[in-house]
Design a protein around this motif. Structure first.
Motif, short mmCIF file in Angstrom:
data_model
loop_
_atom_site.label_atom_id
_atom_site.label_comp_id
_atom_site.label_asym_id
_atom_site.label_seq_id
_atom_site.Cartn_x
_atom_site.Cartn_y
_atom_site.Cartn_z
N ILE A 150 41.82 -2.60 65.60
CA ILE A 150 42.18 -1.37 65.40
C ILE A 150 43.08 -0.95 67.05
O ILE A 150 44.13 -1.21 67.41
CB ILE A 150 41.27 0.38 65.35
CG1 ILE A 150 41.54 -0.42 63.17
CG2 ILE A 150 42.28 0.81 65.18
CD1 ILE A 150 40.48 0.66 62.76
N ARG A 151 42.09 -1.30 67.84
CA ARG A 151 42.29 -1.16 69.10
C ARG A 151 43.40 -1.96 69.33
O ARG A 151 44.31 -1.89 70.56
CB ARG A 151 41.19 -1.10 70.08
CG ARG A 151 41.35 -0.67 71.46
CD ARG A 151 40.58 -0.72 72.49
NE ARG A 151 38.50 -0.73 71.91
CZ ARG A 151 37.73 -0.72 71.97
NH1 ARG A 151 37.23 -1.23 73.29
NH2 ARG A 151 36.62 -0.77 71.89
N LYS A 152 43.24 -3.23 69.44
CA LYS A 152 44.47 -4.48 69.82
C LYS A 152 45.65 -3.75 69.82
O LYS A 152 46.49 -3.79 70.81
CB LYS A 152 43.52 -5.33 69.25
CG LYS A 152 42.70 -6.40 70.21
CD LYS A 152 42.73 -7.47 70.26
CE LYS A 152 41.69 -8.75 71.26
NZ LYS A 152 41.93 -10.07 71.47
N PRO A 153 45.79 -3.77 68.74
CA PRO A 153 47.79 -3.24 68.25
C PRO A 153 47.51 -1.56 68.69
O PRO A 153 49.06 -1.33 69.17
CB PRO A 153 47.66 -2.72 67.11
CG PRO A 153 46.75 -3.85 66.26
CD PRO A 153 44.95 -3.86 67.34
N ILE A 154 46.78 -0.80 68.50
CA ILE A 154 46.75 0.05 69.67
C ILE A 154 47.70 0.19 71.25
O ILE A 154 48.26 0.65 70.94
CB ILE A 154 46.12 1.88 69.30
CG1 ILE A 154 45.85 2.08 67.79
CG2 ILE A 154 46.11 2.84 70.59
CD1 ILE A 154 44.91 2.50 67.85
N GLN A 155 46.35 -1.05 71.74
CA GLN A 155 46.71 -1.09 72.45
C GLN A 155 47.98 -1.76 72.74
O GLN A 155 48.62 -1.57 74.33
CB GLN A 155 45.43 -2.12 73.61
CG GLN A 155 45.18 -1.51 75.06
CD GLN A 155 44.31 -3.02 75.21
OE1 GLN A 155 43.24 -3.20 74.46
NE2 GLN A 155 42.86 -2.32 76.06
#
Length: 114
Positions: free
Chosen positions: A16-21
């Motif tokens: 989840i964090r990678k796409p948001i980042q």
């Protein structure tokens, strides 16, 4: 088992964090491009304003130079007049007559009621 659950949760949060980042990075880059474009527009506006002002100053300078030239010609004219008077007295021995030798002729007043 607990370590497997923790690893699974860490994987999910990482996924989840990678796409948001990625989206935050894109948003920051787009914002920086927009700010850069606005700064370019502002600088072009300021350049054009300064260029118009410089042209105005150059026109004023040209007007002042023309006036200066006219004043120099006028000064030379008045200088020549004094020089003519000096030469008339020294070379031609001309002089202004005294007041006793001056005759003033006045014309009779005309009647406007006739």
């Amino acid at each position: 088992m607990k370590t497997e659950v923790i690893a699974e949760v860490a994987e999910k949060t990482e996924s989840i964090r990678k796409p948001i980042q990625k989206w935050v990075t894109y948003a920051v880059l787009i914002l920086l491009v927009f700010i850069s474009a606005m700064m370019v527009v502002f600088e072009v506006f300021e350049y054009r304003h300064d260029y118009r002002q410089m042209n105005s100053y150059l026109r004023d300078q040209d007007d002042l130079n023309a006036e200066w030239g006219r004043l120099l010609i006028e000064q030379q004219t008045f200088g020549a007049t004094a020089q003519i008077g000096t030469r008339a007295v020294t070379q031609l021995r001309m002089y202004s007559p005294p007041a006793s030798a001056t005759v003033v002729i006045s014309l009779p007043a005309s009647d406007k009621n006739k």
